[in-house]
Design a protein around this motif. Structure first.
Motif, short mmCIF file in Angstrom:
data_model
loop_
_atom_site.label_atom_id
_atom_site.label_comp_id
_atom_site.label_asym_id
_atom_site.label_seq_id
_atom_site.Cartn_x
_atom_site.Cartn_y
_atom_site.Cartn_z
N LEU A 134 37.16 -34.23 -32.59
CA LEU A 134 35.77 -34.60 -31.95
C LEU A 134 34.72 -34.48 -32.68
CD1 LEU A 134 33.80 -35.38 -29.27
CD2 LEU A 134 34.00 -32.74 -29.12
N VAL A 135 33.74 -35.57 -32.84
CA VAL A 135 32.49 -35.39 -33.54
C VAL A 135 31.22 -36.02 -32.65
CG1 VAL A 135 31.08 -36.08 -35.70
CG2 VAL A 135 33.57 -35.71 -35.71
N CYS A 136 30.48 -35.18 -32.26
CA CYS A 136 29.50 -35.30 -31.38
C CYS A 136 28.14 -35.44 -31.94
CB CYS A 136 29.69 -34.81 -30.02
SG CYS A 136 28.43 -34.82 -28.95
N VAL A 137 27.42 -36.18 -32.23
CA VAL A 137 26.01 -36.19 -32.69
C VAL A 137 24.71 -36.48 -31.55
CG1 VAL A 137 26.01 -38.45 -33.66
CG2 VAL A 137 24.22 -36.91 -34.33
N GLU A 138 23.96 -35.48 -31.37
CA GLU A 138 23.30 -35.50 -30.43
C GLU A 138 21.73 -35.10 -30.49
OE1 GLU A 138 21.56 -36.87 -27.36
OE2 GLU A 138 23.77 -36.90 -26.79
N LEU A 139 20.67 -35.37 -29.63
CA LEU A 139 19.49 -34.77 -29.81
C LEU A 139 19.52 -33.27 -29.27
CD1 LEU A 139 16.95 -37.47 -28.48
CD2 LEU A 139 17.57 -37.03 -30.79
N SER A 140 18.84 -32.48 -29.82
CA SER A 140 19.23 -31.11 -29.39
C SER A 140 17.56 -30.39 -29.24
CB SER A 140 20.06 -30.24 -30.39
OG SER A 140 20.43 -29.00 -30.04
N GLN A 141 17.69 -29.12 -28.82
CA GLN A 141 16.39 -28.34 -29.09
C GLN A 141 15.96 -27.94 -30.44
OE1 GLN A 141 15.21 -27.71 -25.89
NE2 GLN A 141 16.85 -28.01 -24.60
N PRO A 142 14.74 -28.07 -30.85
CA PRO A 142 14.23 -27.83 -32.42
C PRO A 142 14.44 -26.19 -32.64
CG PRO A 142 12.64 -28.43 -30.95
CD PRO A 142 13.71 -28.72 -30.29
N GLN A 143 14.29 -25.78 -33.93
CA GLN A 143 14.03 -24.54 -34.08
C GLN A 143 12.74 -23.99 -33.66
OE1 GLN A 143 16.26 -25.24 -37.69
NE2 GLN A 143 17.24 -23.55 -37.55
N ARG A 144 12.51 -22.82 -33.54
CA ARG A 144 11.31 -22.33 -32.88
C ARG A 144 9.86 -22.82 -33.44
NH1 ARG A 144 11.19 -16.34 -31.22
NH2 ARG A 144 13.16 -16.78 -30.31
N TRP A 145 10.21 -22.80 -35.00
CA TRP A 145 8.99 -23.04 -35.80
C TRP A 145 8.35 -24.67 -35.54
CZ3 TRP A 145 9.87 -26.95 -39.27
CH2 TRP A 145 10.88 -27.01 -39.99
N ALA A 146 9.63 -25.33 -35.23
CA ALA A 146 9.11 -26.93 -35.14
C ALA A 146 8.89 -27.27 -33.71
CB ALA A 146 10.56 -27.53 -35.77
N ALA A 147 9.02 -26.15 -32.75
CA ALA A 147 8.79 -26.64 -31.31
C ALA A 147 7.62 -27.36 -31.05
CB ALA A 147 9.15 -25.44 -30.41
N LEU A 148 6.53 -26.89 -31.53
CA LEU A 148 5.37 -27.51 -31.00
C LEU A 148 5.10 -29.13 -31.47
CD1 LEU A 148 2.70 -27.17 -29.78
CD2 LEU A 148 1.79 -26.28 -31.87
N PHE A 149 5.53 -29.09 -32.73
CA PHE A 149 5.37 -30.43 -33.41
C PHE A 149 6.20 -31.43 -32.49
CE2 PHE A 149 7.41 -33.89 -36.08
CZ PHE A 149 5.96 -34.51 -36.31
N HIS A 150 7.42 -30.97 -32.32
CA HIS A 150 8.40 -31.75 -31.66
C HIS A 150 8.28 -32.19 -30.11
CE1 HIS A 150 12.46 -32.20 -29.29
NE2 HIS A 150 12.76 -32.66 -30.59
N ALA A 206 17.69 -31.92 -38.97
CA ALA A 206 15.99 -32.32 -38.56
C ALA A 206 15.70 -31.13 -37.83
CB ALA A 206 16.01 -33.76 -37.83
N ALA A 207 15.50 -29.88 -38.43
CA ALA A 207 14.75 -28.75 -37.99
C ALA A 207 15.42 -28.56 -36.45
CB ALA A 207 13.46 -29.07 -37.89
N GLY A 208 16.62 -28.75 -36.26
CA GLY A 208 17.50 -28.63 -34.87
C GLY A 208 17.13 -29.58 -34.07
N ALA A 209 16.18 -30.69 -34.26
CA ALA A 209 15.99 -31.83 -33.27
C ALA A 209 17.48 -32.78 -33.02
CB ALA A 209 14.88 -32.61 -33.82
N VAL A 210 18.32 -32.48 -33.97
CA VAL A 210 19.61 -33.31 -33.98
C VAL A 210 20.66 -32.29 -34.31
CG1 VAL A 210 21.14 -35.00 -34.89
CG2 VAL A 210 18.66 -35.29 -34.53
N ALA A 211 21.78 -32.28 -33.61
CA ALA A 211 22.96 -31.47 -34.03
C ALA A 211 24.07 -32.17 -33.98
CB ALA A 211 23.09 -30.16 -32.94
N ILE A 212 24.95 -31.87 -34.74
CA ILE A 212 26.44 -32.58 -35.02
C ILE A 212 27.48 -31.40 -34.51
CG2 ILE A 212 28.20 -33.71 -36.13
CD1 ILE A 212 26.10 -34.82 -37.85
N HIS A 213 28.17 -31.70 -33.48
CA HIS A 213 29.14 -30.65 -32.79
C HIS A 213 30.57 -31.39 -33.25
CE1 HIS A 213 25.92 -29.12 -30.59
NE2 HIS A 213 26.68 -28.06 -30.41
N TYR A 214 31.45 -30.36 -33.64
CA TYR A 214 32.82 -30.87 -34.08
C TYR A 214 33.65 -29.99 -33.19
CZ TYR A 214 30.30 -31.56 -38.50
OH TYR A 214 29.10 -31.88 -39.16
#
Ligand SMILES: C[S@@+](CC[C@H](N)C(=O)[O-])C[C@H]1O[C@@H](n2cnc3c(N)ncnc32)[C@H](O)[C@@H]1O
Length: 220
Positions: A134-150, A206-214
């Motif tokens: 399985l390979v799944c690419v999805e928007l995710s929660q950004p890392q804390r330092w990028a959260a405000l901009f996100h 992308a600073a956690g805004a995207v994650a690929i799960h395997y």
């Protein structure tokens, strides 16, 4: 949901390209490269939409069955699908395939539209053969330092870009809300494990805004 994608279909790819600052094609290609590493003979792309993930797989020489619930999205996919792709109307909770039918499974940017998470992954797991990937690419929660901009980008810029390029702002507000309430990457990994996937791991982009799960279907 169907109504939303009927509206979105004509402008979906264009708006995505802008919103992701051109990243969406690159992220899908990265997921496709991973899925094709084990040289699957037949791959299933779930919720294929306009078929961009299926195309990325095909570019690597893969044979793809691509399923989606929305005829409007599939109509657009059909205009660009190559010979190696079969497009099919279907629901992610009731896939018209026998157990163990596919060597690999991809899902791109669709989880937030699904009726829950465990059900679709369980159904995907069923149709994957033991050892299949399985390979799944999805928007995710950004890392804390990028959260405000996100937060500002998703709340202010994205609906405006969507409207400017012919979409409806409320469809992109839905995107923002669904991203904010979505599980974090480790939480999603636990969902995958809970339905049976093994060797589950993820990579943040992308600073956690995207994650690929395997993950892999176990032989047991
Ligand atoms: C945001 S689009 C993503 C499309 C594509 N995978 C991509 O990478 O752009 C989400 C897609 O999921 C589809 N979808 C939503 N619910 C579904 C379901 N229950 N079964 C199958 N497809 C579904 C929608 O029709 C839509 O095309």
């Amino acid at each position: 949901m169907m109504e939303m994608f009927r509206h979105l279909a004509p402008s979906y790819d264009r708006i995505n390209r802008f919103i992701s600052l051109g990243g969406d094609l690159r992220w899908r290609q990265r997921a496709a490269d991973e899925a094709m590493k084990s040289r699957p003979a037949l791959l299933l792309d779930l919720a294929t939409g306009t078929g961009k993930m299926a195309q990325a797989v095909q570019r690597k020489g893969g044979k793809v069955v691509a399923v989606d619930l929305s005829p409007s999205m599939l109509d657009i996919a059909a205009t660009e699908a190559g010979k190696g792709t079969a497009l099919l109307l279907g629901h992610v909770l009731k896939l018209p395939f026998q157990d163990d039918s596919f060597d690999a499974l991809t899902i791109a940017f669709a989880l937030r539209d699904f009726p829950g998470l465990a059900g679709p992954f369980r159904e995907g797991y069923r149709v994957l053969r033991p050892g299949g990937k399985l390979v799944c690419v999805e928007l995710s929660q950004p890392q804390r330092w990028a959260a405000l901009f996100h937060h500002l980008y998703m709340n202010r810029a994205v609906p405006a870009i969507g409207r400017w390029l012919g979409g409806r702002a409320r469809d992109y507000m839905f995107l923002q809300h669904s991203v904010a309430s979505f599980p974090t990457a480790p939480e999603l990994a636990r969902v995958l494990e809970s339905v049976g996937f093994r060797q589950v791991r993820f990579r943040r982009l992308a600073a956690g805004a995207v994650a690929i799960h395997y993950g892999c279907k176990s032989y047991g």
